[in-house]
Motif scaffolding. Sequence first.
Motif, PDB file in Angstrom:
ATOM      1  N   ARG A   1       0.792  -1.180   0.042  1.00 23.85           N
ATOM      2  CA  ARG A   1      -0.002  -0.091  -0.071  1.00 23.85           C
ATOM      3  C   ARG A   1       0.763   1.276   0.009  1.00 23.85           C
ATOM      4  NH1 ARG A   1      -4.224  -0.371   4.666  1.00 23.85           N
ATOM      5  NH2 ARG A   1      -5.705   0.562   3.183  1.00 23.85           N
ATOM      6  N   PRO A   2       1.731   1.510  -1.014  1.00 25.25           N
ATOM      7  CA  PRO A   2       2.620   2.486  -1.297  1.00 25.25           C
ATOM      8  C   PRO A   2       1.842   3.945  -0.952  1.00 25.25           C
ATOM      9  CG  PRO A   2       2.435   1.590  -3.247  1.00 25.25           C
ATOM     10  CD  PRO A   2       1.624   0.689  -2.316  1.00 25.25           C
ATOM     11  N   GLU A   3       0.980   3.982  -1.482  1.00 22.64           N
ATOM     12  CA  GLU A   3       0.035   5.351  -1.208  1.00 22.64           C
ATOM     13  C   GLU A   3      -0.059   5.616   0.225  1.00 22.64           C
ATOM     14  OE1 GLU A   3      -3.193   2.340  -1.358  1.00 22.64           O
ATOM     15  OE2 GLU A   3      -1.270   2.713  -2.501  1.00 22.64           O
ATOM     16  N   TRP A   4      -0.303   4.678   1.089  1.00 20.40           N
ATOM     17  CA  TRP A   4      -0.546   4.738   2.510  1.00 20.40           C
ATOM     18  C   TRP A   4       0.635   4.992   3.294  1.00 20.40           C
ATOM     19  CZ3 TRP A   4      -4.792   6.135   4.731  1.00 20.40           C
ATOM     20  CH2 TRP A   4      -5.993   6.238   4.377  1.00 20.40           C
ATOM     21  N   GLU A   5       1.774   4.440   2.706  1.00 18.76           N
ATOM     22  CA  GLU A   5       3.235   4.694   3.285  1.00 18.76           C
ATOM     23  C   GLU A   5       3.627   6.144   3.076  1.00 18.76           C
ATOM     24  OE1 GLU A   5       5.872   0.654   3.447  1.00 18.76           O
ATOM     25  OE2 GLU A   5       5.343   1.374   1.405  1.00 18.76           O
ATOM     26  N   GLN A   6       3.277   6.540   2.051  1.00 21.36           N
ATOM     27  CA  GLN A   6       3.708   8.012   1.711  1.00 21.36           C
ATOM     28  C   GLN A   6       2.918   8.877   2.331  1.00 21.36           C
ATOM     29  OE1 GLN A   6       6.602   8.791   0.279  1.00 21.36           O
ATOM     30  NE2 GLN A   6       7.022   6.792   0.323  1.00 21.36           N
TER      31      GLN A   6
ATOM     32  N   ASN B   1       4.233  11.154   5.089  1.00 21.98           N
ATOM     33  CA  ASN B   1       3.735  12.587   4.933  1.00 21.98           C
ATOM     34  C   ASN B   1       2.760  13.130   5.917  1.00 21.98           C
ATOM     35  OD1 ASN B   1       5.565  12.771   2.792  1.00 21.98           O
ATOM     36  ND2 ASN B   1       3.547  12.366   1.307  1.00 21.98           N
ATOM     37  N   THR B   2       2.286  12.311   6.918  1.00 17.89           N
ATOM     38  CA  THR B   2       1.478  12.758   7.995  1.00 17.89           C
ATOM     39  C   THR B   2       1.928  12.540   9.354  1.00 17.89           C
ATOM     40  OG1 THR B   2      -0.314  12.439   6.289  1.00 17.89           O
ATOM     41  CG2 THR B   2      -1.050  12.768   9.012  1.00 17.89           C
ATOM     42  N   PHE B   3       2.095  11.243   9.647  1.00 21.54           N
ATOM     43  CA  PHE B   3       2.677  10.958  11.034  1.00 21.54           C
ATOM     44  C   PHE B   3       4.252  11.192  11.358  1.00 21.54           C
ATOM     45  CE2 PHE B   3       3.685   8.342  14.844  1.00 21.54           C
ATOM     46  CZ  PHE B   3       2.648   8.749  15.686  1.00 21.54           C
ATOM     47  N   ILE B   4       5.138  10.813  10.419  1.00 21.44           N
ATOM     48  CA  ILE B   4       6.291  11.065  10.620  1.00 21.44           C
ATOM     49  C   ILE B   4       6.828  12.712  10.480  1.00 21.44           C
ATOM     50  CG2 ILE B   4       8.771  10.611   9.619  1.00 21.44           C
ATOM     51  CD1 ILE B   4       7.840   7.737   8.978  1.00 21.44           C
ATOM     52  N   ALA B   5       6.087  13.161   9.473  1.00 22.58           N
ATOM     53  CA  ALA B   5       6.400  14.718   9.494  1.00 22.58           C
ATOM     54  C   ALA B   5       5.664  15.244  10.778  1.00 22.58           C
ATOM     55  CB  ALA B   5       5.542  15.193   8.232  1.00 22.58           C
ATOM     56  N   MET B   6       4.567  15.041  11.317  1.00 24.08           N
ATOM     57  CA  MET B   6       4.256  15.679  12.601  1.00 24.08           C
ATOM     58  C   MET B   6       5.070  15.549  13.653  1.00 24.08           C
ATOM     59  SD  MET B   6       0.527  14.966  14.325  1.00 24.08           S
ATOM     60  CE  MET B   6       0.599  13.232  14.549  1.00 24.08           C
ATOM     61  N   VAL B   7       5.647  14.002  13.650  1.00 24.46           N
ATOM     62  CA  VAL B   7       6.546  13.752  14.750  1.00 24.46           C
ATOM     63  C   VAL B   7       7.897  14.798  14.562  1.00 24.46           C
ATOM     64  CG1 VAL B   7       8.167  12.179  15.956  1.00 24.46           C
ATOM     65  CG2 VAL B   7       5.682  11.589  15.418  1.00 24.46           C
ATOM     66  N   ALA B   8       8.285  14.966  13.354  1.00 25.81           N
ATOM     67  CA  ALA B   8       9.490  15.321  13.067  1.00 25.81           C
ATOM     68  C   ALA B   8       9.412  16.789  13.456  1.00 25.81           C
ATOM     69  CB  ALA B   8       9.824  15.308  11.453  1.00 25.81           C
TER      70      ALA B   8
END
Length: 173
Positions: free
Chosen positions: A109-114, A119-126
Amino acid sequence: SLPYADNCFDDVLVCFMLEHLKRPCDVLMEIKRVLKPGGSLTAIEGDHGSFYCYPQTPASEKVVRCLIDLQAAAGGDALIGRRLYPLLVRAHFADVSVTPRVVYADPSRPEWEQGFSRNTFIAMVAGVEQAAIAAGMIAAAAWRRGISDLEATIGQGTFHYTFFKAVGHKPDT
């Protein structure tokens, strides 16, 4: 105080707002005031404590914990998704129901990975890196390792997160 008269809206939707408030129940009661009798409130919130991934490491858990703790220090609750039912009941909404909405990503599910993982969770944490380091919650090198470990789930691991959708109604009386 919302700048609206009592009983003027059929429905209200709040999304990713309650987690940032010091007194979410007070806000829910104010929303109930502006709803017409029988009107509905829909609240959608996340729960950062529902995050898990594979591979999951102490470093990845630590950077997510920094986000949760920083939000708590600011008066919010990054774990509020799990509290939606009791919050709506405490605010005297009727017919309260809560349903989990699971996000799951893996290489199939690459669209969910990206779209979600990167682009959502990791970006928010970062986005809280400087605040977490400045608060002494984590060293810069440990931060980089935690973000790198989160990124490592993309393309070779799995990622899971749960949102919660709550619906309640203003009683007719």
